[in-house]
Design a protein around this motif. Structure first.
Motif, PDB file in Angstrom:
ATOM      1  N   ASN A  53      19.041 -39.478  28.587  1.00 28.81           N
ATOM      2  CA  ASN A  53      19.524 -38.848  27.346  1.00 28.81           C
ATOM      3  C   ASN A  53      20.957 -38.354  27.561  1.00 28.81           C
ATOM      4  N   ASP A  54      21.606 -38.867  28.604  1.00 26.25           N
ATOM      5  CA  ASP A  54      23.001 -38.578  28.970  1.00 26.25           C
ATOM      6  C   ASP A  54      23.209 -37.212  29.616  1.00 26.25           C
ATOM      7  N   LEU A  55      22.151 -36.432  29.759  1.00 23.48           N
ATOM      8  CA  LEU A  55      22.260 -35.140  30.432  1.00 23.48           C
ATOM      9  C   LEU A  55      22.471 -35.402  31.926  1.00 23.48           C
ATOM     10  N   ALA A  56      23.383 -34.638  32.566  1.00 28.96           N
ATOM     11  CA  ALA A  56      23.595 -34.784  34.011  1.00 28.96           C
ATOM     12  C   ALA A  56      23.335 -33.441  34.660  1.00 28.96           C
ATOM     13  N   ILE A  57      22.412 -33.418  35.624  1.00 25.30           N
ATOM     14  CA  ILE A  57      22.027 -32.173  36.280  1.00 25.30           C
ATOM     15  C   ILE A  57      22.365 -32.240  37.759  1.00 25.30           C
ATOM     16  N   ARG A  58      23.102 -31.243  38.238  1.00 29.28           N
ATOM     17  CA  ARG A  58      23.484 -31.203  39.639  1.00 29.28           C
ATOM     18  C   ARG A  58      22.597 -30.189  40.351  1.00 29.28           C
ATOM     19  N   GLY A  59      22.196 -30.491  41.586  1.00 33.32           N
ATOM     20  CA  GLY A  59      21.387 -29.521  42.321  1.00 33.32           C
ATOM     21  C   GLY A  59      21.079 -30.013  43.715  1.00 33.32           C
ATOM     22  N   THR A  60      20.342 -29.183  44.457  1.00 35.44           N
ATOM     23  CA  THR A  60      19.936 -29.541  45.817  1.00 35.44           C
ATOM     24  C   THR A  60      18.600 -30.256  45.736  1.00 35.44           C
ATOM     25  N   LEU A  61      18.519 -31.417  46.346  1.00 42.57           N
ATOM     26  CA  LEU A  61      17.280 -32.190  46.304  1.00 42.57           C
ATOM     27  C   LEU A  61      16.187 -31.494  47.099  1.00 42.57           C
ATOM     28  N   HIS A  62      15.114 -31.133  46.395  1.00 41.68           N
ATOM     29  CA  HIS A  62      14.000 -30.428  47.025  1.00 41.68           C
ATOM     30  C   HIS A  62      12.919 -31.412  47.458  1.00 41.68           C
ATOM     31  N   SER A  63      12.553 -32.294  46.541  1.00 37.20           N
ATOM     32  CA  SER A  63      11.528 -33.297  46.879  1.00 37.20           C
ATOM     33  C   SER A  63      11.552 -34.479  45.922  1.00 37.20           C
ATOM     34  N   VAL A  64      10.964 -35.558  46.418  1.00 37.19           N
ATOM     35  CA  VAL A  64      10.855 -36.797  45.650  1.00 37.19           C
ATOM     36  C   VAL A  64       9.417 -37.275  45.838  1.00 37.19           C
ATOM     37  N   ASP A  65       8.888 -38.016  44.863  1.00 31.10           N
ATOM     38  CA  ASP A  65       7.546 -38.554  45.090  1.00 31.10           C
ATOM     39  C   ASP A  65       7.476 -40.050  44.781  1.00 31.10           C
ATOM     40  N   GLN A  66       6.283 -40.589  44.798  1.00 27.43           N
ATOM     41  CA  GLN A  66       6.091 -42.029  44.635  1.00 27.43           C
ATOM     42  C   GLN A  66       6.561 -42.550  43.283  1.00 27.43           C
ATOM     43  N   TYR A  67       6.620 -41.692  42.268  1.00 24.53           N
ATOM     44  CA  TYR A  67       7.098 -42.120  40.956  1.00 24.53           C
ATOM     45  C   TYR A  67       8.610 -41.913  40.835  1.00 24.53           C
ATOM     46  N   LEU A  68       9.216 -41.454  41.949  1.00 22.75           N
ATOM     47  CA  LEU A  68      10.622 -41.044  41.943  1.00 22.75           C
ATOM     48  C   LEU A  68      10.856 -39.871  40.993  1.00 22.75           C
ATOM     49  N   LEU A  70      21.175 -15.875  22.339  1.00 24.03           N
ATOM     50  CA  LEU A  70      20.820 -17.133  21.697  1.00 24.03           C
ATOM     51  C   LEU A  70      21.349 -17.236  20.270  1.00 24.03           C
ATOM     52  N   THR A  71      21.531 -16.091  19.610  1.00 26.61           N
ATOM     53  CA  THR A  71      21.972 -16.140  18.213  1.00 26.61           C
ATOM     54  C   THR A  71      23.425 -16.599  18.091  1.00 26.61           C
ATOM     55  N   SER A  72      24.172 -16.497  19.193  1.00 27.19           N
ATOM     56  CA  SER A  72      25.564 -16.912  19.114  1.00 27.19           C
ATOM     57  C   SER A  72      25.792 -18.272  19.777  1.00 27.19           C
ATOM     58  N   LEU A  73      24.710 -18.889  20.306  1.00 27.06           N
ATOM     59  CA  LEU A  73      24.829 -20.194  20.951  1.00 27.06           C
ATOM     60  C   LEU A  73      24.914 -21.310  19.916  1.00 27.06           C
ATOM     61  N   ARG A  74      25.979 -22.100  20.031  1.00 26.06           N
ATOM     62  CA  ARG A  74      26.120 -23.233  19.132  1.00 26.06           C
ATOM     63  C   ARG A  74      26.171 -24.491  19.989  1.00 26.06           C
ATOM     64  N   ALA A  75      25.349 -25.452  19.669  1.00 28.68           N
ATOM     65  CA  ALA A  75      25.367 -26.706  20.430  1.00 28.68           C
ATOM     66  C   ALA A  75      24.751 -27.827  19.616  1.00 28.68           C
ATOM     67  N   HIS A  76      25.179 -29.036  19.944  1.00 26.05           N
ATOM     68  CA  HIS A  76      24.528 -30.190  19.337  1.00 26.05           C
ATOM     69  C   HIS A  76      23.132 -30.295  19.913  1.00 26.05           C
ATOM     70  N   PRO A  77      22.184 -30.759  19.110  1.00 21.69           N
ATOM     71  CA  PRO A  77      20.854 -31.000  19.675  1.00 21.69           C
ATOM     72  C   PRO A  77      20.946 -32.054  20.778  1.00 21.69           C
ATOM     73  N   LEU A  78      20.016 -31.995  21.730  1.00 25.40           N
ATOM     74  CA  LEU A  78      20.001 -32.983  22.817  1.00 25.40           C
ATOM     75  C   LEU A  78      19.723 -34.367  22.249  1.00 25.40           C
ATOM     76  N   LYS A  79      20.276 -35.364  22.927  1.00 25.10           N
ATOM     77  CA  LYS A  79      20.049 -36.734  22.471  1.00 25.10           C
ATOM     78  C   LYS A  79      18.645 -37.179  22.881  1.00 25.10           C
ATOM     79  N   PRO A  80      18.046 -38.077  22.110  1.00 25.46           N
ATOM     80  CA  PRO A  80      16.759 -38.625  22.551  1.00 25.46           C
ATOM     81  C   PRO A  80      16.974 -39.555  23.740  1.00 25.46           C
ATOM     82  N   VAL A  81      15.920 -39.721  24.535  1.00 22.85           N
ATOM     83  CA  VAL A  81      15.982 -40.594  25.705  1.00 22.85           C
ATOM     84  C   VAL A  81      15.992 -42.039  25.245  1.00 22.85           C
ATOM     85  N   GLN A  82      16.893 -42.821  25.853  1.00 27.97           N
ATOM     86  CA  GLN A  82      16.944 -44.244  25.517  1.00 27.97           C
ATOM     87  C   GLN A  82      16.684 -45.033  26.781  1.00 27.97           C
ATOM     88  N   HIS A  83      15.563 -45.740  26.813  1.00 26.31           N
ATOM     89  CA  HIS A  83      15.182 -46.463  28.041  1.00 26.31           C
ATOM     90  C   HIS A  83      15.977 -47.747  28.230  1.00 26.31           C
TER      91      HIS A  83
END
Lengths: 90, 97
Positions: free
Chosen positions: A18-33, B84-97
């Motif tokens: 969904n284009d979200l990018a999350i940065r963090g320390t890798l804690h664990s991974v499993d068989q489904y990734l 939260l009342t002052s937070l403005r953001a676009h809704p998250l995009k749906p997942v596209q496989h």
């Protein structure tokens, strides 16, 4: 799949489908990734403030597009050998 | 390969991001290997660029695993410090496989 376990403890950036990018320390991974990250921050916090109060998260494998690794965080030779062994079926 | 379980999050408040881009907050009561979740006292947080975050009370919910993208542990202190009342953001995009 031991190749992924070598990365536990490293800083990674997970880009989701969904284009979200999350940065963090890798804690664990499993068989489904599925991935568990600690100390997480969203890469673009202004555009995506939806996870501001989240510091640890579980990411479902099915929704991952990429996992960005630190360039010096992986020994390519070990990865290469692990892959060859996996391909051979051992 | 090790298993990455949601066990430590049971009875904690979590923030779920679903495949259709929704953000649902609630207390995790149960889960299974398919990542189906049981969420108690849940509410949806609707984000908008025009108004602040709007909560929609949902109650006791089952969220099917194949619709789940992220399960985050909500830090209650951090969340309380957010306006939260002052937070403005676009809704998250749906997942596209």
């Amino acid at each position: 799949m031991d190749a992924t376990e070598e990365l536990v403890g490293k800083e990674v950036t997970v880009e989701l489908k969904n284009d979200l990018a999350i940065r963090g320390t890798l804690h664990s991974v499993d068989q489904y990734l599925n991935i568990k990250l600690e100390n997480t921050r969203v890469v673009d916090q202004v555009k995506y403030p939806h996870m501001l109060s989240v510091r640890n998260c579980f990411i479902r494998g099915s929704v991952v597009r990429y996992v960005q690794l630190p360039p010096d965080g992986v020994d390519i030779e070990i990865l290469h050998d692990a892959t060859r062994r996996e391909a051979r079926g051992s | 390969m090790a298993s990455t379980s949601l066990e430590p999050l049971v009875d904690q408040t979590i923030s779920v991001i679903t495949n259709d881009g929704r953000n649902i907050v609630g207390v995790l009561k149960g889960f299974d290997q398919a990542t189906n979740l049981i969420l108690d006292e849940s509410h949806e947080r609707v984000y908008s660029t025009k108004v602040g975050v709007e909560p929609i009370v949902l109650g006791l919910y089952i969220i099917r695993g194949d619709n789940i993208a992220v399960v985050g542990e909500l830090d209650e202190e951090l969340d309380a410090s957010l306006d939260l009342t002052s937070l403005r953001a676009h809704p998250l995009k749906p997942v596209q496989h």
